[in-house]
Design a protein around this motif. Structure first.
Motif, PDB file in Angstrom:
ATOM      1  N   GLU A   7       3.015  -2.690   1.645  1.00 53.21           N
ATOM      2  CA  GLU A   7       2.938  -3.132   0.255  1.00 53.21           C
ATOM      3  C   GLU A   7       2.110  -4.404   0.125  1.00 53.21           C
ATOM      4  O   GLU A   7       2.168  -5.285   0.974  1.00 53.21           O
ATOM      5  N   ASN A   8       1.344  -4.476  -0.957  1.00 53.63           N
ATOM      6  CA  ASN A   8       0.714  -5.724  -1.369  1.00 53.63           C
ATOM      7  C   ASN A   8       0.883  -5.840  -2.887  1.00 53.63           C
ATOM      8  O   ASN A   8       1.676  -5.094  -3.474  1.00 53.63           O
ATOM      9  N   ASN A   9       0.149  -6.743  -3.527  1.00 51.62           N
ATOM     10  CA  ASN A   9       0.357  -6.921  -4.966  1.00 51.62           C
ATOM     11  C   ASN A   9      -0.173  -5.776  -5.815  1.00 51.62           C
ATOM     12  O   ASN A   9       0.118  -5.694  -7.004  1.00 51.62           O
ATOM     13  N   ARG A  10      -0.950  -4.848  -5.229  1.00 44.74           N
ATOM     14  CA  ARG A  10      -1.532  -3.742  -5.986  1.00 44.74           C
ATOM     15  C   ARG A  10      -0.864  -2.394  -5.725  1.00 44.74           C
ATOM     16  O   ARG A  10      -0.753  -1.549  -6.620  1.00 44.74           O
ATOM     17  N   PHE A  69       2.281   4.394  -4.721  1.00 50.48           N
ATOM     18  CA  PHE A  69       2.681   3.883  -6.032  1.00 50.48           C
ATOM     19  C   PHE A  69       1.719   2.774  -6.431  1.00 50.48           C
ATOM     20  O   PHE A  69       1.540   1.791  -5.707  1.00 50.48           O
ATOM     21  N   ASP A  70       1.086   2.935  -7.584  1.00 53.70           N
ATOM     22  CA  ASP A  70       0.135   1.954  -8.105  1.00 53.70           C
ATOM     23  C   ASP A  70       0.905   0.947  -8.955  1.00 53.70           C
ATOM     24  O   ASP A  70       1.410   1.280 -10.028  1.00 53.70           O
ATOM     25  N   LEU A 108      -7.652   1.035  -5.949  1.00 57.64           N
ATOM     26  CA  LEU A 108      -6.384   1.441  -5.339  1.00 57.64           C
ATOM     27  C   LEU A 108      -6.598   1.923  -3.905  1.00 57.64           C
ATOM     28  O   LEU A 108      -5.884   1.520  -2.987  1.00 57.64           O
ATOM     29  N   ASN A 109      -7.583   2.786  -3.695  1.00 56.39           N
ATOM     30  CA  ASN A 109      -7.829   3.336  -2.362  1.00 56.39           C
ATOM     31  C   ASN A 109      -8.157   2.229  -1.356  1.00 56.39           C
ATOM     32  O   ASN A 109      -7.686   2.250  -0.224  1.00 56.39           O
ATOM     33  N   LYS A 110      -8.939   1.256  -1.764  1.00 61.37           N
ATOM     34  CA  LYS A 110      -9.298   0.158  -0.859  1.00 61.37           C
ATOM     35  C   LYS A 110      -8.045  -0.617  -0.442  1.00 61.37           C
ATOM     36  O   LYS A 110      -7.886  -0.982   0.719  1.00 61.37           O
ATOM     37  N   ASN A 111      -7.144  -0.831  -1.381  1.00 61.02           N
ATOM     38  CA  ASN A 111      -5.888  -1.504  -1.063  1.00 61.02           C
ATOM     39  C   ASN A 111      -5.034  -0.672  -0.119  1.00 61.02           C
ATOM     40  O   ASN A 111      -4.429  -1.204   0.817  1.00 61.02           O
ATOM     41  N   MET A 112      -4.988   0.641  -0.348  1.00 62.05           N
ATOM     42  CA  MET A 112      -4.242   1.533   0.534  1.00 62.05           C
ATOM     43  C   MET A 112      -4.789   1.470   1.956  1.00 62.05           C
ATOM     44  O   MET A 112      -4.037   1.327   2.925  1.00 62.05           O
ATOM     45  N   GLY A 189      -9.682 -11.790   1.116  1.00 61.02           N
ATOM     46  CA  GLY A 189      -8.856 -12.047  -0.062  1.00 61.02           C
ATOM     47  C   GLY A 189      -7.701 -11.085  -0.229  1.00 61.02           C
ATOM     48  O   GLY A 189      -6.904 -11.248  -1.147  1.00 61.02           O
ATOM     49  N   PHE A 190      -7.587 -10.087   0.643  1.00 57.43           N
ATOM     50  CA  PHE A 190      -6.437  -9.167   0.530  1.00 57.43           C
ATOM     51  C   PHE A 190      -5.210  -9.794   1.141  1.00 57.43           C
ATOM     52  O   PHE A 190      -5.230 -10.556   2.035  1.00 57.43           O
TER      53      PHE A 190
END
Length: 190
Positions: A7-10, A69-70, A108-112, A189-190
């Protein structure tokens, strides 16, 4: 091994199960959502069978399936998994990823992928993460390159599609030794 929650903030990646997969029923019915995949997910029965296969692989210690989950839209978006896990050789694949069209191109995909790469390299201590993409799927190929995947070659006619077509598969990889540079350059920055 238990399926972790990443999990992160996104985004939140939680264990995919027979208890939560129905959150994806409407998304899975989007036309041609998995047109470059040998999987069928567009009916409730097909989606349940798809999830059951992922859980069977998990029980065989070769996959860790996630439901996505977005947090930005407060809604379920799709799935992804670690698959073809080779514990002995310290190599796994990130694949079986699909998200609804309304989530594509939103970051979203980049965060995943950040969370999944980070966990694979920093927690599981794997040596390599692979991605395999249908040669015709230019959007997915570009997405893998955007997260640092290096094109390693083409497997010719190695996957039989539902319509009888034999696809060529592009192989991409990220090495553990490349991760810190990719993390700072691409995921800064992630």
């Amino acid at each position: 091994m238990n399926i972790p929650t990443l999990e992160n903030n996104r985004v939140k990646l939680s264990p995919l199960s027979l208890d939560n997969y129905t959150h994806l029923t409407k998304i899975s019915q989007q036309e041609n959502l998995v047109q470059y995949s040998p999987s069928k997910i567009d009916t409730p029965e097909d989606l349940k069978a798809y999830v059951q296969t992922a859980l069977d692989w998990y029980n065989n210690n070769t996959a860790l399936p996630f439901i996505v989950f977005d947090k930005q839209t407060n809604s379920y978006a799709g799935t992804s998994r670690y698959m073809n896990i080779n514990w002995h050789n310290s190599v796994l694949e990130i694949g079986a990823t699909w998200i609804g069209r309304e989530f594509q191109g939103t970051g979203l995909n980049k965060n995943m992928k950040f969370l999944m790469l980070q966990y694979a390299f920093e927690t599981l201590k794997f040596d390599k993460v692979e991605f395999r993409v249908d040669e015709r799927n230019m959007a997915s190929r570009k997405a893998v390159e955007k997260v640092g995947g290096t094109f390693e070659g083409l497997l010719r006619k190695n996957v039989l599609m539902l319509d009888g077509f034999r696809r060529n598969t592009c192989c991409f990889g990220v090495l553990n030794t490349e991760w810190s540079g990719i993390k700072s350059k691409i995921f800064n920055g992630f």
